[in-house]
Design a protein around this motif. Structure first.
Motif, PDB file in Angstrom:
ATOM      1  N   ALA A  78       0.805  -1.253  -0.105  1.00  0.00           N
ATOM      2  CA  ALA A  78       0.097  -0.007   0.228  1.00  0.00           C
ATOM      3  C   ALA A  78       0.861   1.290   0.150  1.00  0.00           C
ATOM      4  CB  ALA A  78      -1.020   0.201   1.160  1.00  0.00           C
ATOM      5  N   LEU A  79       1.988   1.032  -0.141  1.00  0.00           N
ATOM      6  CA  LEU A  79       3.061   2.395  -0.023  1.00  0.00           C
ATOM      7  C   LEU A  79       2.687   3.258  -1.058  1.00  0.00           C
ATOM      8  CD1 LEU A  79       6.550   0.822   1.376  1.00  0.00           C
ATOM      9  CD2 LEU A  79       4.873   2.132   2.549  1.00  0.00           C
ATOM     10  N   LEU A  80       2.510   2.871  -2.403  1.00  0.00           N
ATOM     11  CA  LEU A  80       2.479   3.794  -3.422  1.00  0.00           C
ATOM     12  C   LEU A  80       1.019   4.408  -3.327  1.00  0.00           C
ATOM     13  CD1 LEU A  80       3.415   1.525  -6.526  1.00  0.00           C
ATOM     14  CD2 LEU A  80       4.575   3.679  -5.293  1.00  0.00           C
ATOM     15  N   ALA A  81       0.055   3.734  -2.751  1.00  0.00           N
ATOM     16  CA  ALA A  81      -1.349   4.339  -2.495  1.00  0.00           C
ATOM     17  C   ALA A  81      -1.172   5.493  -1.479  1.00  0.00           C
ATOM     18  CB  ALA A  81      -2.239   3.733  -2.222  1.00  0.00           C
ATOM     19  N   MET A  82      -0.209   5.160  -0.331  1.00  0.00           N
ATOM     20  CA  MET A  82      -0.021   6.160   0.716  1.00  0.00           C
ATOM     21  C   MET A  82       0.576   7.241   0.298  1.00  0.00           C
ATOM     22  SD  MET A  82       1.382   3.666   3.759  1.00  0.00           S
ATOM     23  CE  MET A  82       0.309   2.080   4.357  1.00  0.00           C
ATOM     24  N   ALA A  83       1.641   7.018  -0.683  1.00  0.00           N
ATOM     25  CA  ALA A  83       2.342   8.424  -1.104  1.00  0.00           C
ATOM     26  C   ALA A  83       1.361   9.106  -1.865  1.00  0.00           C
ATOM     27  CB  ALA A  83       3.312   7.858  -2.007  1.00  0.00           C
ATOM     28  N   ARG A  84       0.389   8.601  -2.770  1.00  0.00           N
ATOM     29  CA  ARG A  84      -0.655   9.609  -3.218  1.00  0.00           C
ATOM     30  C   ARG A  84      -1.565  10.322  -2.391  1.00  0.00           C
ATOM     31  NH1 ARG A  84      -4.183   5.813  -6.673  1.00  0.00           N
ATOM     32  NH2 ARG A  84      -4.883   7.764  -7.493  1.00  0.00           N
ATOM     33  N   ALA A  85      -1.886   9.513  -1.291  1.00  0.00           N
ATOM     34  CA  ALA A  85      -2.750  10.055  -0.343  1.00  0.00           C
ATOM     35  C   ALA A  85      -2.184  11.349   0.325  1.00  0.00           C
ATOM     36  CB  ALA A  85      -3.064   9.022   0.471  1.00  0.00           C
ATOM     37  N   SER A  86      -0.701  11.143   0.569  1.00  0.00           N
ATOM     38  CA  SER A  86      -0.071  12.049   1.569  1.00  0.00           C
ATOM     39  C   SER A  86       0.102  13.181   0.626  1.00  0.00           C
ATOM     40  CB  SER A  86       1.086  11.430   1.809  1.00  0.00           C
ATOM     41  OG  SER A  86       1.145  10.505   2.654  1.00  0.00           O
ATOM     42  N   ARG A  87       0.479  12.989  -0.796  1.00  0.00           N
ATOM     43  CA  ARG A  87       0.553  14.220  -1.565  1.00  0.00           C
ATOM     44  C   ARG A  87      -0.760  15.026  -1.512  1.00  0.00           C
ATOM     45  NH1 ARG A  87       2.440  11.952  -7.097  1.00  0.00           N
ATOM     46  NH2 ARG A  87       0.240  11.355  -7.244  1.00  0.00           N
ATOM     47  N   ALA A  88      -1.944  14.325  -1.702  1.00  0.00           N
ATOM     48  CA  ALA A  88      -3.427  14.988  -1.953  1.00  0.00           C
ATOM     49  C   ALA A  88      -3.201  15.603  -0.583  1.00  0.00           C
ATOM     50  CB  ALA A  88      -4.262  14.008  -1.805  1.00  0.00           C
ATOM     51  N   HIS A  89      -3.081  15.220   0.645  1.00  0.00           N
ATOM     52  CA  HIS A  89      -3.430  15.873   1.698  1.00  0.00           C
ATOM     53  C   HIS A  89      -2.558  17.100   1.848  1.00  0.00           C
ATOM     54  CE1 HIS A  89      -3.865  16.147   6.102  1.00  0.00           C
ATOM     55  NE2 HIS A  89      -2.683  15.989   6.559  1.00  0.00           N
ATOM     56  N   ALA A  90      -1.165  16.951   1.464  1.00  0.00           N
ATOM     57  CA  ALA A  90      -0.301  18.009   1.587  1.00  0.00           C
ATOM     58  C   ALA A  90      -0.648  19.319   0.734  1.00  0.00           C
ATOM     59  CB  ALA A  90       1.235  17.811   1.472  1.00  0.00           C
ATOM     60  N   SER A  91      -1.036  18.791  -0.403  1.00  0.00           N
ATOM     61  CA  SER A  91      -1.765  19.770  -1.488  1.00  0.00           C
ATOM     62  C   SER A  91      -2.767  20.615  -0.830  1.00  0.00           C
ATOM     63  CB  SER A  91      -2.032  18.998  -2.527  1.00  0.00           C
ATOM     64  OG  SER A  91      -1.037  18.407  -3.368  1.00  0.00           O
ATOM     65  N   TYR A  92      -3.735  19.860  -0.262  1.00  0.00           N
ATOM     66  CA  TYR A  92      -4.917  20.615   0.199  1.00  0.00           C
ATOM     67  C   TYR A  92      -4.595  21.574   1.331  1.00  0.00           C
ATOM     68  CZ  TYR A  92      -9.225  21.732   2.991  1.00  0.00           C
ATOM     69  OH  TYR A  92     -10.172  22.282   3.474  1.00  0.00           O
ATOM     70  N   LEU A  93      -3.862  21.089   2.196  1.00  0.00           N
ATOM     71  CA  LEU A  93      -3.441  22.041   3.445  1.00  0.00           C
ATOM     72  C   LEU A  93      -2.724  23.119   2.905  1.00  0.00           C
ATOM     73  CD1 LEU A  93      -2.147  19.582   6.078  1.00  0.00           C
ATOM     74  CD2 LEU A  93      -4.198  20.470   6.000  1.00  0.00           C
ATOM     75  N   LEU A  94      -1.884  23.061   1.852  1.00  0.00           N
ATOM     76  CA  LEU A  94      -1.093  24.200   1.440  1.00  0.00           C
ATOM     77  C   LEU A  94      -2.223  25.312   0.748  1.00  0.00           C
ATOM     78  CD1 LEU A  94       2.426  24.291  -0.314  1.00  0.00           C
ATOM     79  CD2 LEU A  94       0.297  25.676  -1.283  1.00  0.00           C
ATOM     80  N   LEU A  95      -3.175  24.802  -0.078  1.00  0.00           N
ATOM     81  CA  LEU A  95      -3.959  25.771  -0.708  1.00  0.00           C
ATOM     82  C   LEU A  95      -4.898  26.203   0.392  1.00  0.00           C
ATOM     83  CD1 LEU A  95      -5.020  23.408  -3.856  1.00  0.00           C
ATOM     84  CD2 LEU A  95      -3.514  25.448  -3.711  1.00  0.00           C
ATOM     85  N   ARG A  96      -5.628  25.228   1.363  1.00  0.00           N
ATOM     86  CA  ARG A  96      -6.559  25.809   2.379  1.00  0.00           C
ATOM     87  C   ARG A  96      -5.794  27.068   3.060  1.00  0.00           C
ATOM     88  NH1 ARG A  96      -7.031  22.216   7.561  1.00  0.00           N
ATOM     89  NH2 ARG A  96      -4.944  23.461   7.858  1.00  0.00           N
ATOM     90  N   ASP A  97      -4.670  26.721   3.666  1.00  0.00           N
ATOM     91  CA  ASP A  97      -3.892  27.790   4.553  1.00  0.00           C
ATOM     92  C   ASP A  97      -3.681  29.169   3.646  1.00  0.00           C
ATOM     93  OD1 ASP A  97      -4.128  26.024   6.470  1.00  0.00           O
ATOM     94  OD2 ASP A  97      -1.862  25.411   6.572  1.00  0.00           O
ATOM     95  N   PHE A  98      -3.261  28.955   2.365  1.00  0.00           N
ATOM     96  CA  PHE A  98      -2.662  30.165   1.479  1.00  0.00           C
ATOM     97  C   PHE A  98      -4.096  30.857   1.512  1.00  0.00           C
ATOM     98  CE2 PHE A  98      -0.650  31.108  -3.128  1.00  0.00           C
ATOM     99  CZ  PHE A  98      -0.851  32.236  -2.643  1.00  0.00           C
ATOM    100  N   PHE A  99      -5.356  30.278   1.469  1.00  0.00           N
ATOM    101  CA  PHE A  99      -6.658  31.019   1.145  1.00  0.00           C
ATOM    102  C   PHE A  99      -6.993  31.550   2.358  1.00  0.00           C
ATOM    103  CE2 PHE A  99     -11.252  30.386   1.738  1.00  0.00           C
ATOM    104  CZ  PHE A  99     -11.603  31.392   0.524  1.00  0.00           C
ATOM    105  N   ASN A 100      -6.846  30.672   3.532  1.00  0.00           N
ATOM    106  CA  ASN A 100      -7.014  31.496   4.753  1.00  0.00           C
ATOM    107  C   ASN A 100      -6.359  32.402   5.205  1.00  0.00           C
ATOM    108  OD1 ASN A 100      -9.396  29.454   5.065  1.00  0.00           O
ATOM    109  ND2 ASN A 100      -7.949  27.950   6.454  1.00  0.00           N
ATOM    110  N   GLY A 101      -4.939  32.502   4.743  1.00  0.00           N
ATOM    111  CA  GLY A 101      -4.150  33.606   5.078  1.00  0.00           C
ATOM    112  C   GLY A 101      -4.344  34.827   4.273  1.00  0.00           C
ATOM    113  N   LEU A 102      -4.896  34.798   3.019  1.00  0.00           N
ATOM    114  CA  LEU A 102      -5.315  35.834   2.483  1.00  0.00           C
ATOM    115  C   LEU A 102      -6.704  36.492   2.944  1.00  0.00           C
ATOM    116  CD1 LEU A 102      -4.553  34.630  -1.534  1.00  0.00           C
ATOM    117  CD2 LEU A 102      -3.251  36.330   0.101  1.00  0.00           C
ATOM    118  N   ARG A 103      -7.705  35.252   3.535  1.00  0.00           N
ATOM    119  CA  ARG A 103      -8.873  36.051   3.936  1.00  0.00           C
ATOM    120  C   ARG A 103      -8.620  36.868   5.278  1.00  0.00           C
ATOM    121  NH1 ARG A 103     -12.820  31.460   5.284  1.00  0.00           N
ATOM    122  NH2 ARG A 103     -11.390  30.975   6.799  1.00  0.00           N
ATOM    123  N   ASP A 104      -7.699  36.324   5.908  1.00  0.00           N
ATOM    124  CA  ASP A 104      -7.431  36.894   7.240  1.00  0.00           C
ATOM    125  C   ASP A 104      -6.852  38.411   6.819  1.00  0.00           C
ATOM    126  OD1 ASP A 104      -8.280  34.699   8.614  1.00  0.00           O
ATOM    127  OD2 ASP A 104      -6.155  33.950   8.930  1.00  0.00           O
TER     128      ASP A 104
END
Length: 256
Positions: A78-104
């Protein structure tokens, strides 16, 4: 707390069940337009559901594999699937925090370190980044059926539009850190944009070009390069039973 956003989409996925449990409960409508792909909250929802679906995909793969193999083997599979999930999670966090920072910063008004123009340009950067990642990892969004094949031209139209919108600010963004030519140490970073003459001048000042050896050729040519490109480097002989046996010719035999 960074994982809290996964709770609601994971609950919805597990309650939905069906033949495709990792199918996203969020999807762009069939009548979507390119403008829909420029909406940041909508893009964030797509990335959020991508992360949840890929995480559930990992869980399902682990559960399935552990029925026929050891826990260690199931984990490795499952390591390859885990890598994909980790990448997706990190991408969302970066975009979310970018958006929240601009809104603040917007909510701070005059107390913000950013003016309205800066917030606008950075919002354009955020949109471009989200669309770039959506295009780069398109297979993930297609797999969870957040997008369909009919949405791809619209998404790419939005991506091109985001680049066109941001282009007038590109030079200003690149120069915003005010790196000097000395610190950049690159002709490509010249403040005045006069790149190609600067590259030629930098090449002329390079020690390999200014310190010529005998005959006017660059340093190291006679010692290292000439024997490789003029006449080859000779025949290679390997020792076989104490004697040398001809094994062929090594190097190039060009007469450049």
């Amino acid at each position: 707390t960074d994982m809290n956003y996964l709770v609601d989409p994971l609950k919805a996925l597990m309650e939905k069940g069906g033949d495709v449990p990792t199918k996203s409960t969020f999807a762009f409508p069939s009548d979507a337009t390119a403008k829909d792909f420029m909406d940041i909250p909508t893009l964030l929802a797509a990335f959020q559901h991508r992360s949840a679906c890929l995480l559930l995909d990992v869980a399902m793969q682990l559960q399935s594999s552990m029925g026929t193999s050891s826990a260690q083997q199931a984990w490795n599979d499952a390591l390859l699937a885990m890598a994909r999930a980790s990448r997706a999670h990190a991408s969302y966090l970066l975009l979310r925090d970018f958006f929240n920072g601009l809104r603040d910063e917007e909510q701070k008004g005059k107390g913000s370190c950013l003016g309205p123009e800066e917030v606008t340009v950075l919002s354009q950067c955020l949109t471009l980044l989200a669309l770039y990642w959506m295009d780069k990892f398109l297979q993930d969004f297609l797999q969870i059926q957040c997008l369909s094949s009919s949405h791809i031209p619209l998404m790419r139209e939005a991506l091109l539009g985001a680049m066109t919108t941001l282009r007038p600010s590109a030079v200003g963004l690149c120069d915003a850190r005010d790196f000097s030519d000395f610190r950049l140490k690159s002709a490509l970073g010249k403040y005045d944009g006069d790149v190609y003459p600067a590259i030629m001048e930098a090449a002329r000042r390079d020690p390999l070009n200014t310190e010529a050896g005998e005959g006017g050729v660059g340093l190291g040519y006679e010692e290292s390069l000439k024997r490789l490109i003029v006449g080859g480097v000779g025949e290679y002989h390997a020792s076989v039973g104490g004697s040398k046996e001809k094994q062929g010719v090594s190097g190039t035999m060009s007469r450049l």
